[in-house]
Design a protein around this motif. Structure first.
Motif, short mmCIF file in Angstrom:
data_model
loop_
_atom_site.label_atom_id
_atom_site.label_comp_id
_atom_site.label_asym_id
_atom_site.label_seq_id
_atom_site.Cartn_x
_atom_site.Cartn_y
_atom_site.Cartn_z
N PHE A 60 0.85 -1.17 0.00
CA PHE A 60 0.00 0.00 0.00
C PHE A 60 0.90 1.24 0.00
CE2 PHE A 60 -4.32 -1.59 0.71
CZ PHE A 60 -4.04 -2.93 0.92
N PRO A 61 0.71 2.13 -0.96
CA PRO A 61 1.62 3.27 -1.10
C PRO A 61 1.72 4.14 0.15
CG PRO A 61 0.22 3.06 -3.02
CD PRO A 61 -0.30 2.10 -2.01
N ALA A 62 0.63 4.23 0.88
CA ALA A 62 0.63 5.12 2.05
C ALA A 62 1.31 4.50 3.25
CB ALA A 62 -0.81 5.50 2.41
N PHE A 63 1.66 3.25 3.15
CA PHE A 63 2.24 2.56 4.30
C PHE A 63 3.73 2.33 4.06
CE2 PHE A 63 1.85 0.17 8.13
CZ PHE A 63 2.83 -0.80 8.04
N ASP A 64 4.53 2.72 5.03
CA ASP A 64 5.97 2.51 4.94
C ASP A 64 6.29 1.09 5.34
OD1 ASP A 64 8.91 4.01 6.53
OD2 ASP A 64 8.68 2.57 4.90
N ALA A 65 6.44 0.24 4.35
CA ALA A 65 6.58 -1.20 4.62
C ALA A 65 8.03 -1.64 4.70
CB ALA A 65 5.85 -1.99 3.53
N GLY A 66 8.95 -0.71 4.90
CA GLY A 66 10.36 -1.06 4.89
C GLY A 66 10.74 -2.09 5.95
N ARG A 67 10.03 -2.10 7.07
CA ARG A 67 10.38 -3.03 8.14
C ARG A 67 9.48 -4.26 8.14
NH1 ARG A 67 8.83 -0.96 12.50
NH2 ARG A 67 7.70 0.83 11.65
N TYR A 68 8.61 -4.35 7.18
CA TYR A 68 7.64 -5.44 7.12
C TYR A 68 7.89 -6.29 5.86
CZ TYR A 68 4.71 -3.08 10.62
OH TYR A 68 4.22 -2.51 11.77
N THR A 69 7.76 -7.58 6.02
CA THR A 69 7.89 -8.49 4.88
C THR A 69 6.74 -9.48 4.91
OG1 THR A 69 10.31 -8.34 4.95
CG2 THR A 69 9.34 -10.15 3.69
N ILE A 70 5.99 -9.52 3.82
CA ILE A 70 4.91 -10.48 3.71
C ILE A 70 5.40 -11.67 2.89
CG2 ILE A 70 3.89 -9.46 1.63
CD1 ILE A 70 1.12 -10.12 2.81
N SER A 71 5.00 -12.84 3.28
CA SER A 71 5.39 -14.04 2.56
C SER A 71 4.33 -15.10 2.79
CB SER A 71 6.75 -14.55 3.02
OG SER A 71 6.72 -14.93 4.39
N ARG A 72 4.43 -16.18 2.03
CA ARG A 72 3.51 -17.28 2.25
C ARG A 72 4.25 -18.59 2.12
NH1 ARG A 72 -1.43 -17.75 -0.92
NH2 ARG A 72 -1.62 -15.49 -0.97
N ASP A 73 3.76 -19.56 2.83
CA ASP A 73 4.29 -20.91 2.73
C ASP A 73 3.09 -21.82 2.47
OD1 ASP A 73 5.35 -23.44 2.99
OD2 ASP A 73 6.73 -22.84 4.60
N ASP A 74 2.93 -22.20 1.23
CA ASP A 74 1.75 -23.00 0.87
C ASP A 74 1.81 -24.41 1.44
OD1 ASP A 74 1.55 -21.41 -2.41
OD2 ASP A 74 0.62 -20.86 -0.48
N ARG A 75 3.02 -24.84 1.84
CA ARG A 75 3.09 -26.15 2.49
C ARG A 75 2.33 -26.13 3.80
NH1 ARG A 75 9.33 -26.55 3.16
NH2 ARG A 75 8.82 -24.44 3.85
#
Length: 125
Positions: A60-75
């Protein structure tokens, strides 16, 4: 019935890290795009990041995501939100959501979307 469950919140000192998890018991999240939101006390809910069903990431452009990482593990049928160097202003309830109208699109925060119950993060010394 499709539902989302968040976990991993808690109390952490400034500078610390947490990893939040979002699952959908009985359903495969690899078929859905999952979006993380947060709602801080006395503030509006804001979008953090979205993990698309096809592996794409949307911030989201308005959110400073520098310290956040989204990921997924489908297993493990789980979407994660790794949060580092947490600060008191990160104190909030964190939610994951799926777009009810089209689960392959990121949620825009609509109240009719699928939402979990939230997991609370408190950053304090």
């Amino acid at each position: 019935q499709f539902r989302l469950v968040e976990s991993g919140g808690g109390l952490v000192q400034p500078g610390g890290s947490l990893r939040l998890s979002c699952t959908a018991p009985g359903f495969r999240l690899d078929e859905w795009s999952v979006t993380w939101f947060r709602e801080a006390p006395e503030k509006e809910r804001e979008g953090v990041s979205c993990s698309s069903y096809n592996g794409g990431l949307t911030h989201f452009p308005a959110f400073d995501a520098g310290r956040y990482t989204i990921s997924r593990d489908d297993r493990w049928n789980t979407v994660y939100l790794q949060m580092n160097n947490l600060q008191p202003e990160d104190t909030a309830t964190y939610y994951c959501a799926v777009n009810r109208e089209n689960g392959r699109h990121c949620s825009k925060g609509g109240k009719d979307d699928y939402w979990g119950q939230g997991t609370r993060v408190i950053v304090s010394s």
